[in-house]
Design an enzyme around this catalytic site. Structure first.
Site, PDB file in Angstrom:
ATOM      1  N   LEU A   7       0.702  -1.217   0.035  1.00 49.63           N
ATOM      2  CA  LEU A   7      -0.054   0.261  -0.203  1.00 49.63           C
ATOM      3  C   LEU A   7       0.950   1.262   0.069  1.00 49.63           C
ATOM      4  O   LEU A   7       1.769   1.445   1.178  1.00 49.63           O
ATOM      5  CB  LEU A   7      -0.836  -0.033   1.140  1.00 49.63           C
ATOM      6  N   ASP A   8       0.878   2.217  -0.854  1.00 51.34           N
ATOM      7  CA  ASP A   8       1.289   3.428  -0.941  1.00 51.34           C
ATOM      8  C   ASP A   8       0.687   4.159   0.073  1.00 51.34           C
ATOM      9  O   ASP A   8      -0.367   3.927   0.787  1.00 51.34           O
ATOM     10  CB  ASP A   8       0.905   4.061  -2.222  1.00 51.34           C
ATOM     11  N   LEU A   9       1.489   5.210   0.679  1.00 51.75           N
ATOM     12  CA  LEU A   9       1.138   5.905   1.959  1.00 51.75           C
ATOM     13  C   LEU A   9       0.520   7.248   1.458  1.00 51.75           C
ATOM     14  O   LEU A   9      -1.110   7.336   1.761  1.00 51.75           O
ATOM     15  CB  LEU A   9       2.323   6.334   2.681  1.00 51.75           C
ATOM     16  N   ASP A  10       1.203   8.270   0.981  1.00 52.91           N
ATOM     17  CA  ASP A  10       0.591   9.324   0.425  1.00 52.91           C
ATOM     18  C   ASP A  10      -0.586   9.375  -0.646  1.00 52.91           C
ATOM     19  O   ASP A  10      -0.109   8.843  -1.739  1.00 52.91           O
ATOM     20  CB  ASP A  10       1.620  10.544   0.102  1.00 52.91           C
ATOM     21  N   ASP A 171      -1.788   5.580  -5.690  1.00 52.29           N
ATOM     22  CA  ASP A 171      -2.630   6.445  -6.446  1.00 52.29           C
ATOM     23  C   ASP A 171      -1.929   7.312  -7.596  1.00 52.29           C
ATOM     24  O   ASP A 171      -2.469   8.273  -8.246  1.00 52.29           O
ATOM     25  CB  ASP A 171      -3.287   7.746  -5.355  1.00 52.29           C
TER      26      ASP A 171
END
Length: 222
Positions: A7-10, A171
């Site tokens: 999972l990406d964070l930002d 995203d």
């Protein structure tokens, strides 16, 4: 082997734009350079700051100065001007209950990503937090490789069979590109900071528009 969801964070788990954009604006002001408009500042969220600053007018010879100004402001206030997107903790808990292994894989330097994840309650919901080195001289593919090796999905010295079912969730286009370097598919999320059509053009397997639909979208792909 349990499915692994990176999972990406930002822009994927957290709305970190306020702190990042304010810190970027501070850096431009500190250098006496014109501050980019709001849309351009928003584009700084996700990619390494060492790529974004020169792409938007910081001369190469002043890049170190700009990064220093950015990081000083970010450490002081920007990293905490942040919030987990509504519904994300519940979706992560549901994915873990469904048997998925979860890990954060972010282009943000790990020295920032780890305390942010801890402060905002994400660390307890994932099996690891992996980020870039402080100099940000690592691609998203490099961060993914680090996560895969640490979680026993591939040897640290290079790709190998035995990844199991792995999915990236992000995203921005660099999430898709970084995943593809390891033959991993990427699920895009539209509530982050991508330009319209960016994720589709990059080759995301699908794009989910609602946080509440994240669990089902992930499980349909792993």
């Amino acid at each position: 082997m349990a499915p692994l969801v990176l999972l990406d964070l930002d822009g994927t788990l957290m709305d970190s734009a306020p702190g990042i954009t304010a810190s970027v604006a501070h850096a431009f002001t500190a250098l006496g350079l014109p501050v980019p408009d709001a849309a351009t500042l928003r584009s700084f969220v996700g990619p390494p700051i060492t790529d974004s600053l020169p792409a938007h007018g910081v001369p190469p010879e002043r890049l170190a100065e700009a990064v220093g100004a950015y990081r000083a402001e970010f450490r002081a206030t920007g990293m905490w001007d942040n919030a987990v997107f509504a519904g994300i903790p519940e979706q992560l808990a549901r994915l873990r209950a469904a048997g998925c292994e979860l890990a954060v894989a972010t282009s943000k330097p790990e020295v920032f990503a780890v305390p942010i994840a801890e402060r905002f309650g994400l660390s307890a919901l994932v099996d690891g937090v992996f980020g870039a080195p402080l100099d940000e001289q690592a691609t998203k593919a490099d961060v993914i490789a680090k996560a895969l090796a640490a979680l026993g999905r591939t040897p640290a010295d290079g790709p190998a069979p035995g990844l199991g079912r792995v999915l990236m969730v992000g995203d921005r286009e660099h999430d898709v590109v970084g995943a593809r370097a390891h033959d991993i598919g990427c699920l895009g999320v539209s509530w982050g900071y991508a330009h319209p059509g960016e994720l589709e053009a990059a080759g995301a397997l699908a794009v989910v528009d609602d946080v509440a639909a994240l669990e089902n979208a992930v499980l349909s792909l792993v």
